[in-house]
Design a protein around this motif. Structure first.
Motif, short mmCIF file in Angstrom:
data_model
loop_
_atom_site.label_atom_id
_atom_site.label_comp_id
_atom_site.label_asym_id
_atom_site.label_seq_id
_atom_site.Cartn_x
_atom_site.Cartn_y
_atom_site.Cartn_z
N GLU A 1 0.82 -1.22 0.00
CA GLU A 1 0.00 0.00 0.00
C GLU A 1 0.85 1.27 0.00
OE1 GLU A 1 -2.43 -0.33 3.48
OE2 GLU A 1 -3.65 -1.96 2.65
N HIS A 2 2.14 1.13 0.26
CA HIS A 2 3.02 2.29 0.41
C HIS A 2 3.67 2.71 -0.90
CE1 HIS A 2 3.12 2.98 4.78
NE2 HIS A 2 2.60 1.77 4.77
N GLU B 1 9.44 0.13 8.39
CA GLU B 1 9.06 0.86 9.59
C GLU B 1 7.69 1.53 9.42
OE1 GLU B 1 10.70 4.45 12.48
OE2 GLU B 1 11.94 3.75 10.83
N ASP B 2 7.46 2.15 8.27
CA ASP B 2 6.17 2.79 8.00
C ASP B 2 5.04 1.77 8.00
OD1 ASP B 2 7.50 5.22 7.79
OD2 ASP B 2 7.44 5.25 5.59
N ALA B 3 5.27 0.63 7.38
CA ALA B 3 4.24 -0.41 7.30
C ALA B 3 3.92 -0.96 8.69
CB ALA B 3 4.69 -1.53 6.37
N THR B 4 4.93 -1.20 9.50
CA THR B 4 4.66 -1.73 10.84
C THR B 4 3.93 -0.70 11.69
OG1 THR B 4 6.89 -1.12 11.59
CG2 THR B 4 6.56 -3.38 10.83
N ARG B 5 4.23 0.58 11.49
CA ARG B 5 3.50 1.63 12.21
C ARG B 5 2.03 1.64 11.79
NH1 ARG B 5 6.24 5.76 10.66
NH2 ARG B 5 7.84 5.52 12.23
N ASP B 6 1.78 1.47 10.49
CA ASP B 6 0.40 1.42 9.99
C ASP B 6 -0.36 0.23 10.57
OD1 ASP B 6 0.81 3.68 8.49
OD2 ASP B 6 0.79 2.65 6.55
N ILE B 7 0.29 -0.93 10.64
CA ILE B 7 -0.35 -2.12 11.22
C ILE B 7 -0.70 -1.85 12.67
CG2 ILE B 7 0.02 -4.53 11.91
CD1 ILE B 7 1.76 -4.79 9.34
#
Length: 94
Positions: free
Chosen positions: A34-35, A73-79
């Motif tokens: 999605e990023h 890092e961005d993806a894990t923050r979104d999760i």
């Protein structure tokens, strides 16, 4: 959760993620895709085709100068944000 970098280049990284299964890996892969800046995100869990590997290996390929670790890092923050929002919605519904 134990992580081990298997390979790293400027626009690609492969990370072994110990103790996880398809459930978590699919969520992580889907969120990465999605990023903007993420060209591809895949994981492999097949020991027969991977020389006996039993832990999933996540591979992230980026474009446009995006650092693969920043994308992770961005993806894990979104999760984390999505699961917190879901938990709050669930708790207010019960």
């Amino acid at each position: 959760m134990e992580l081990r970098v298997a390979e790293k280049a400027e626009d690609e990284i492969s990370i072994e993620i110990a103790g996880e299964d398809h459930t978590f890996m699919n969520v992580l892969k889907g969120t990465l895709l999605e990023h903007e800046g993420v060209a591809a995100a895949t994981y492999d869990m097949n020991p027969e085709q991977s020389g006996g590997q039993t832990e999933p290996i996540l591979t992230i390929k980026t474009e446009d100068g995006t650092d693969p670790l920043d994308a992770l890092e961005d993806a894990t923050r979104d999760i984390k944000d999505k699961t917190a929002a879901f938990r709050d919605a669930y708790e207010s519904a019960v």
